[in-house]
Write a protein that holds these residues in place. Structure first.
Motif, short mmCIF file in Angstrom:
data_model
loop_
_atom_site.label_atom_id
_atom_site.label_comp_id
_atom_site.label_asym_id
_atom_site.label_seq_id
_atom_site.Cartn_x
_atom_site.Cartn_y
_atom_site.Cartn_z
N THR A 60 0.83 -1.20 0.00
CA THR A 60 0.00 0.00 0.00
C THR A 60 0.86 1.26 0.00
O THR A 60 0.46 2.30 -0.54
N LEU A 61 2.04 1.18 0.60
CA LEU A 61 2.85 2.38 0.82
C LEU A 61 3.26 3.10 -0.46
O LEU A 61 3.09 4.33 -0.54
N PRO A 62 3.76 2.40 -1.49
CA PRO A 62 4.13 3.13 -2.71
C PRO A 62 2.95 3.83 -3.37
O PRO A 62 3.11 4.91 -3.95
N VAL A 63 1.77 3.22 -3.26
CA VAL A 63 0.57 3.84 -3.85
C VAL A 63 0.24 5.14 -3.11
O VAL A 63 -0.02 6.18 -3.72
N VAL A 64 0.27 5.08 -1.77
CA VAL A 64 0.00 6.27 -0.97
C VAL A 64 1.06 7.33 -1.21
O VAL A 64 0.75 8.53 -1.37
N GLN A 65 2.31 6.92 -1.25
CA GLN A 65 3.40 7.87 -1.46
C GLN A 65 3.30 8.56 -2.81
O GLN A 65 3.63 9.74 -2.95
N GLN A 66 2.82 7.82 -3.81
CA GLN A 66 2.65 8.43 -5.13
C GLN A 66 1.56 9.50 -5.09
O GLN A 66 1.73 10.58 -5.68
N ILE A 67 0.46 9.21 -4.40
CA ILE A 67 -0.61 10.20 -4.28
C ILE A 67 -0.11 11.44 -3.55
O ILE A 67 -0.37 12.58 -3.96
N ILE A 68 0.63 11.23 -2.46
CA ILE A 68 1.19 12.36 -1.71
C ILE A 68 2.16 13.14 -2.58
O ILE A 68 2.18 14.38 -2.58
#
Length: 253
Positions: free
Chosen positions: A53-61
């Motif tokens: 999940t982390l890379p997806v969230v980091q991309q949005i951020i």
């Protein structure tokens, strides 16, 4: 004494516990952007640095989203620790728990927030009241959650038909006053609701639809967690008290 809800327009905090929900998170964020048309902060609580999940969230951020934050579980791996970490990081005011698997009915959050602003310490998105629905999922799990929710409402008087549902708004000050003892899983939501009821906090509900996940793997462990659910279920039938001290004593029963 049970304190009143601060009904000023404090922003909503959304706590999202995750475990490898990379496939679901873009859809969840799209639904949140569509339905939550008011100020909020979303806290994605995760267990380990390799969670997909982390890379997806980091991309949005990285694309400039300022409402989204990652918080690492500080209580030990598992959904209880992730949710409690989110509670600790939440701002004062309303705190909503949302699953990342797209199961929760985000179209109802505005109604839930309105009930909170009217003075409810807990607002439940209810699958089992009139107008609520369940779509998919294991039938035995459905039967147990429906039976427990309806019996607690009808025979104990807890003012929700769906005490076990995790999809709830909580008052942050109330969460700080109630001792949380759950260690296994989603029984956390039942524990908080039962203890809040016994201590005299205000609980309300609004109809919501629950949908079974279409991607990823559920971490719900019915047979492992069932004894913990039963502990909090039977606690609900103990005498009510308007003091938090009495609820604190109940935690060891």
């Amino acid at each position: 004494m049970v304190s009143a809800v601060d009904t000023t327009d404090r922003p909503l905090t959304v706590v999202i516990p995750v475990y490898n929900e990379g496939a679901n998170f873009p859809g969840l964020w799209s639904e949140m952007t569509e339905h939550l048309d008011f100020p909020y902060t979303a806290l994605v609580a995760y267990d380990f640095d390799g969670d997909d999940t982390l890379p997806v969230v980091q991309q949005i951020i990285g694309h400039g989203e300022t409402r989204l934050r990652l918080v690492k579980n500080t209580y030990g791996r598992g959904v209880v620790g992730a949710i409690r970490t989110g509670f600790d990081a939440a701002s004062d005011g309303p705190v909503l728990v949302v699953m990342a698997d797209l199961s929760d009915d985000l179209a109802q959050v505005s109604k839930m927030l309105e009930l909170y602003r009217r003075g409810s310490h807990i607002v439940v998105g209810s699958r089992y009241m009139k107008g609520g629905r369940l779509i998919g999922g294991p039938w035995f799990k459905q039967m147990l959650s429906r039976l427990s929710g309806l019996s607690l409402c009808w025979f104990r008087g807890i003012p929700t038909h769906d005490a076990t549902n995790a999809f709830k708004i909580y008052d942050r000050a109330m969460l700080g006053a109630i001792p949380i003892k759950s260690k296994g899983g989603f029984e956390l939501s039942l524990e908080i609701t039962v203890k809040a009821f016994l201590a005299g906090y205000t609980i309300s509900e609004t109809p919501a639809t629950w949908r079974d996940r279409t991607a990823g793997t559920s971490r719900f462990k019915l047979w492992k967690w069932l004894p913990h659910y039963l502990k909090w279920y039977f606690m609900a039938f103990q005498p009510k008290s308007r003091t938090l001290g009495a609820v604190t004593e109940l935690r060891s029963t």
